[in-house]
Scaffold this active site. Structure first.
Site, PDB file in Angstrom:
ATOM      1  N   ASN A  77       0.810  -1.225   0.000  1.00 26.86           N
ATOM      2  CA  ASN A  77       0.000   0.000   0.000  1.00 26.86           C
ATOM      3  C   ASN A  77       0.843   1.275   0.000  1.00 26.86           C
ATOM      4  OD1 ASN A  77      -2.454  -1.552   0.239  1.00 26.86           O
ATOM      5  ND2 ASN A  77      -1.978  -1.803   2.401  1.00 26.86           N
TER       6      ASN A  77
ATOM      7  N   LYS B 123       0.924 -12.512  -1.555  1.00 24.41           N
ATOM      8  CA  LYS B 123       1.806 -11.752  -2.436  1.00 24.41           C
ATOM      9  C   LYS B 123       3.166 -11.510  -1.774  1.00 24.41           C
ATOM     10  CE  LYS B 123       3.055  -7.234  -3.765  1.00 24.41           C
ATOM     11  NZ  LYS B 123       3.031  -5.856  -3.267  1.00 24.41           N
TER      12      LYS B 123
ATOM     13  N   HIS C 199      -0.334  -4.036 -10.583  1.00 30.28           N
ATOM     14  CA  HIS C 199       0.056  -3.848 -11.987  1.00 30.28           C
ATOM     15  C   HIS C 199      -0.070  -5.150 -12.770  1.00 30.28           C
ATOM     16  CE1 HIS C 199       1.547   0.143 -10.989  1.00 30.28           C
ATOM     17  NE2 HIS C 199       2.258  -0.393 -10.009  1.00 30.28           N
TER      18      HIS C 199
END
Length: 369
Positions: A159, A249, A269
């Site tokens: 973030n 992730k 992305h």
């Protein structure tokens, strides 16, 4: 006197004869299964036995008034396919194919050669580390903790931008020259000050210190270098997932960048471009996309493809969120991924690649400086 001429006697005799005939018939019918089925009483027969007149049940075409427990076909609840599976065309081969992955790596590598060069250095580092490990000459060096660095750095990347992540990590190293042992025992407020630029400083500092303290208590050292001795990716994922802040992730990034394990992390992305290319559906979550793409993308392309998609998503007008790249080059690029949604591949960009690479390198130097 003739008995048969008396009306009552004739009726009684007829009835007894018929009863005997019926008994003989019923006994003969009991010999076959069909006879057993036909001899079972019907509702009309039951009612007639209780003094009610039996009425023949009319044959009706409409359905029985008894409500069926099953819903009509149009209202039945159908099991919804998972967003990952629905992204695949019915019966078609899974995408991306190995050819597509190779094409994307080749096309984007021409525009972002610095990414490919950096990944090559990573591979050489993994090879060198494995050689030293086999030869047992990998001596411990002070503050040489590549796995722990990757764990903390990846946590700081959540973030926030890459620039803020790098500043926060550099500030942490500068504030605690004693390494992660010092971070584990330091005042939490000092950790917050060092990483404040990345945001969520209080939460990050608490989780970071808690992880290091648990590992130190269990293994005697406040670092994650012991993960290099794990032989199973599942074991590494299970070990890291017990700590707060270590999601799929983050763990995937640690495996890929710190341990050299072929993983395909999916960030914002990678997810966005994968959706644009039709590799996953628009409704696919990041977690579901990771499960699918990590299985489909060939191991030999995972490192380059991940890094190139992340970099391209920050620089390309076509692939950036809302068409607004994080780093804006002087000229708009002709994205080599345009038209690939159907799986068709065109390696020939409309604008000379050399010109785009030159612009890209100038901008990279500018932002890094």
């Amino acid at each position: 006197m003739v008995v048969e001429d008396h009306p009552y006697t004739m009726t009684k005799t007829t009835r007894s004869t018929r009863s005997a005939s019926n008994r003989s018939r019923s006994s003969s019918k009991q010999l076959t299964p069909d006879a057993i089925a036909s001899s079972s009483p019907t509702p009309d027969a039951v009612s007639s036995s209780h003094g009610t007149k039996s009425r023949p049940s009319p044959v009706k075409s409409h359905p029985s008034p008894v409500k069926s427990t099953s819903q009509p076909p149009s209202k039945r609840k159908r099991s919804q396919p998972s967003p990952v599976k629905s992204s695949l065309a019915n019966g078609k081969r899974k995408r991306p194919t190995a050819e597509e992955c190779k094409h994307v790596v080749s096309a984007l590598g021409m525009i972002h050669p610095d990414v490919v060069e950096e990944n090559q250095k990573r591979r050489e580092g993994f090879i060198d580390r494995n050689k030293k490990k086999k030869q047992k000459t990998n001596k411990k060096q002070a503050n040489c903790t590549p796995v722990t660095d990757a764990v903390i750095s990846t946590m700081l990347s959540q973030n926030t931008t890459a620039a803020n992540q790098n500043r926060a990590f550099a500030g942490l190293k500068e504030a605690f020259p004693g390494g992660w042992e010092e971070v584990a025992t330091a005042d939490t407020s000092l950790i917050e000050d060092a990483i404040r630029v990345a945001g969520l400083a209080k939460i990050r500092a608490e989780r970071m210190q808690n992880m290091l303290q648990i590992v130190k208590e269990e293994r005697g050292e406040a670092n994650f270098e012991y993960l290099q001795n794990f032989t199973s990716t599942d074991a590494i994922q299970k070990e890291l997932s017990r700590f707060k802040g270590m999601g799929p992730k983050t763990i995937s990034c640690v495996c890929l960048f710190a341990l050299g394990i072929p993983e395909f992390p999916v960030d914002t992305h990678v997810l966005r471009i994968s959706q644009k290319l039709g590799w996953v559906s628009a409704s696919t979550s990041r977690e579901a996309a990771y499960e699918y793409l990590n299985d489909v993308v060939p191991d030999e392309h995972k490192l380059d493809l991940h890094c190139l998609l992340v970099t391209h998503g920050k620089w390309c007008y076509n692939c950036a969120a809302n068409g607004k790249p994080q780093f804006k080059p002087k000229e708009k690029w002709t994205c080599p991924l345009i038209g690939m949604k159907s799986g068709k591949m065109d390696i020939k960009p409309k604008v000379k690649v050399e010109k785009q690479v030159k612009v890209k390198k100038e901008e990279v130097k500018k932002h890094r400086g």
